[in-house]
Scaffold this active site. Structure first.
Site, PDB file in Angstrom:
ATOM      1  CE  LYS A 144      -2.369  -4.325   0.470  1.00 15.65           C
ATOM      2  NZ  LYS A 144      -1.631  -4.940  -0.660  1.00 15.65           N
ATOM      3  CB  SER A 200      -3.913  -4.337  -3.648  1.00 14.27           C
ATOM      4  OG  SER A 200      -2.813  -5.029  -3.048  1.00 14.27           O
ATOM      5  N   GLY A 243       2.225  -8.695  -4.497  1.00 15.00           N
ATOM      6  CA  GLY A 243       2.124  -9.969  -5.200  1.00 15.00           C
ATOM      7  C   GLY A 243       2.075  -9.796  -6.707  1.00 15.00           C
ATOM      8  N   GLY A 266       2.976  -6.261  -8.050  1.00 15.99           N
ATOM      9  CA  GLY A 266       3.291  -4.834  -8.138  1.00 15.99           C
ATOM     10  C   GLY A 266       2.580  -3.984  -7.115  1.00 15.99           C
ATOM     11  CB  SER A 267       0.181  -4.848  -4.437  1.00 14.63           C
ATOM     12  OG  SER A 267      -0.746  -5.455  -5.298  1.00 14.63           O
TER      13      SER A 267
END
Length: 610
Positions: free
Chosen positions: A205, A281, A302, A304-305
């Site tokens: 990511k 995200s 942070g 549910g990302s």
């Protein structure tokens, strides 16, 4: 203003008397011209403050943080009691080499059967290739990492040529991919491969450092003053295992959203339905695994990302206990709600990647005193039998608070199968003050994000952010020091409630999200979008994992009538990753049913672009 509300101490609350009240975020859904106008208004000195005060009042933020006396002392980071015992586990050493931990993790897995790897029967059920499938193919000289790299590069080129633009990777160098793959190929020729992860394609990511790529955090400018000179600790551990790190995945800008919308580079689309969001995200990380291009990807969680996009894309997302993984080398490296975690196609692969990246930082070993990391022993039928001893907690009113009963019905069916096939017992529980948890989480993550971003938002850089990021940051700026303290008092209070529940159950079960993948508005692709009601639905079940630091995993359990994936979330006690991984493996193996091939899928092991 009315009389101040005084809460009873958590130890005196009758939890069984708590009443569930569905909460819906009260905020406008905006895109296009109206989104631009709204941002202009809330950034104006006087009218902006008035609008934000109105929004906070409508969502009871002011009532909960300012007009309520909370008797608990603040808890600024999760504080855990001693670890509870888990059945049939395999303990690892944090100080060991990651490649050694991965090889020990292999011993926890069932025997590998390579028989189906080259099946050409078009009627055979769809399955994702596992990490062990790639390793077998390399060792058997059926293919090489270099050949797979060629397939990967061709698939990325095809993906990048789609219209509209929907990039999976926003930093990528095919020559760097070839270099790593060639080095892995040479190791296999010499019989000196580093681990089962050698030659396995893994994406990272864009808020995690992976040299030589920049870390933009999904922005157009963050990399201009923050140079990447080294790998993040988690990336370094994967590199030591021989993984081929393919580049930096697309994401919701600065991780400040749950849909994955990114007007800067183009919004990643859901491989199961390209007109829908991936969730965020960690949008690109979930999508690149779901479409078959990578066996695994790293995401950050942070709010549910990791779990939200994993659920919406039909893959596995593991959120570890707070402090289980070292956050050095991440954009948000010093918060108290976020972790780095793996997104994989299967639970087995999640176990292998988790074994590679785990290990607390030196500071957290002092403050958190983490228990030894453990994995479930799944190597024999006898070890599987211990799944039946797990007690599952279900808060029915919360569990059923979903957009479509297809979601809750599918998850309920899984619980019934776990009972019938494994003997798991489901126990009704009640969780008080869920809306208070939502508020405490928003204040905590918002304040922490703002404290780390403030130095970088000077000299007009705020105006270079997307409109929805600017709305979030404007809201975060309204939180006072007393709001933050009140949120941390709520954190301690909620920790008490959950630890009381964990005296009765081993795992709390919920749907991962309250809705399947939402549709992408065409105007959102160029301007962006703010839809806090959708965000509230996507985050409804995930926040305890972040605010209270619990481990949690999203595992695919089927599809709705539109063919959109549904995920089920398992929340465990602190440091009990082994239990949630054991139950997730049981769900995947015996309960979830066949997988559906995504509309956009690439078979890079065999070289078929499908």
């Amino acid at each position: 203003m009315g009389e101040k509300l005084v809460k009873l101490p958590a130890t005196e609350v009758d939890m069984t008397a708590a009443k569930y009240t569905p909460q819906r975020v009260q905020a406008p859904h905006l895109t296009g011209f109206w989104l631009k106008l709204f941002v202009m208004l809330i950034e104006a000195p006087i009218i902006g403050s008035m609008i934000l005060i109105l929004l906070k009042n409508k969502n009871r933020i002011t009532e909960i943080l300012k007009n309520t006396m909370i008797p608990e002392a603040p808890m600024f980071i999760p504080e855990f009691p001693p670890k509870e015992s888990e059945p049939d586990i395999f303990c690892l050493e944090e100080d060991g080499k990651p490649e050694e931990r991965v090889e020990l993790a292999l011993q926890c897995l069932p025997d590998y059967n390579p028989g189906c790897i080259w099946i050409t029967d078009p009627t055979a059920p769809f399955r994702y290739w596992k990490i062990r499938d790639y390793a077998y193919a390399y060792k058997s000289k059926l293919t090489t990492p270099s050949q797979v790299a060629e397939h990967f590069i061709s698939a990325i080129e095809e993906s990048n040529n789609k219209n509209p633009l929907a990039p999976l990777l926003i930093s990528y160098d095919p020559d760097e991919v070839k270099r790593q793959a060639d080095a892995s190929t040479q190791r296999f020729k010499e019989g000196s491969e580093l681990s089962i992860l050698d030659g396995i394609f893994i994406a990272v990511k864009d808020d995690i450092d992976c040299y030589p790529y920049p870390s933009k955090g999904g922005t157009t400018w963050f990399h201009e003053f923050r140079q990447v000179k080294n790998d993040a600790v988690c990336v370094s551990r994967l590199r030591n295992c021989g993984a081929v790190l393919v580049g930096k995945t697309n994401m919701h800008e600065l991780a400040l959203g749950t849909t994955g919308n990114n007007a800067n580079f183009g919004t990643t689309r859901n491989p199961h339905a390209p007109d829908r969001y991936t969730g965020g995200s960690s949008s690109g990380s979930a999508a690149i695994v779901a479409c078959g291009l990578c066996s695994a990807a790293l995401g950050t969680d942070g709010g549910g990302s990791v779990r939200i996009p994993s659920s919406l894309c039909g893959v596995v997302g593991l959120k570890t206990t707070y402090g289980r993984t070292d956050m050095k080398g991440l954009l948000y490296h010093s918060g108290t709600v976020a972790i780095v975690g793996p997104i994989t196609a299967t639970v087995e692969d999640s176990i292998l990647v988790y074994a590679a990246i785990l290990g607390s930082s030196p500071a957290e070993r002092v403050s958190l005193k983490p228990a030894l990391p453990c994995l479930p022993n799944l190597s024999s039928y006898e070890n599987w039998c211990s799944t039946g001893s797990l007690r599952l907690g279900k808060y029915t009113e919360w569990f059923n608070d979903v957009f479509s009963t297809e979601i809750s019905d599918k998850c309920e069916n899984i619980l019934n199968q776990l009972s019938e096939k494994h003997g798991c017992k489901t126990i009704e529980i009640v969780i008080p003050e869920l809306h208070e948890m939502f508020i405490a989480h928003v204040v905590s993550i918002g304040s922490e994000a703002l404290s780390q971003l403030n130095p970088d938002l000077e000299d007009g850089k705020l105006a270079r952010l997307t409109y929805d990021s600017r709305i979030n940051l404007a809201l975060f700026r309204t939180y006072s020091a007393s709001d933050y303290i009140a949120a941390q008092c709520l954190r301690r209070r909620l920790m008490h409630f959950y630890m009381e529940i964990f005296k009765k159950v081993d795992i709390i079960v919920t749907p991962t999200t309250a809705m399947t993948a939402p549709i992408i508005s065409p105007t959102a692709l160029t301007v962006g979008e703010t839809n806090m009601r959708v965000s509230g639905s996507l985050m409804r079940f995930v926040l305890a994992g972040n605010l209270l630091g619990f481990p949690a995993i999203s595992v695919p359990v089927g599809y709705d009538k539109q063919g959109l994936p549904i995920g089920m979330q398992l929340i465990g006690r602190p440091w009990c990753e082994a239990s949630i991984l054991r139950l997730a493996a049981a769900i995947e193996e015996t309960c979830a049913g066949p997988k559906k091939k995504p509309v956009q899928f690439y078979d890079i092991l065999k070289g078929n672009l499908m």
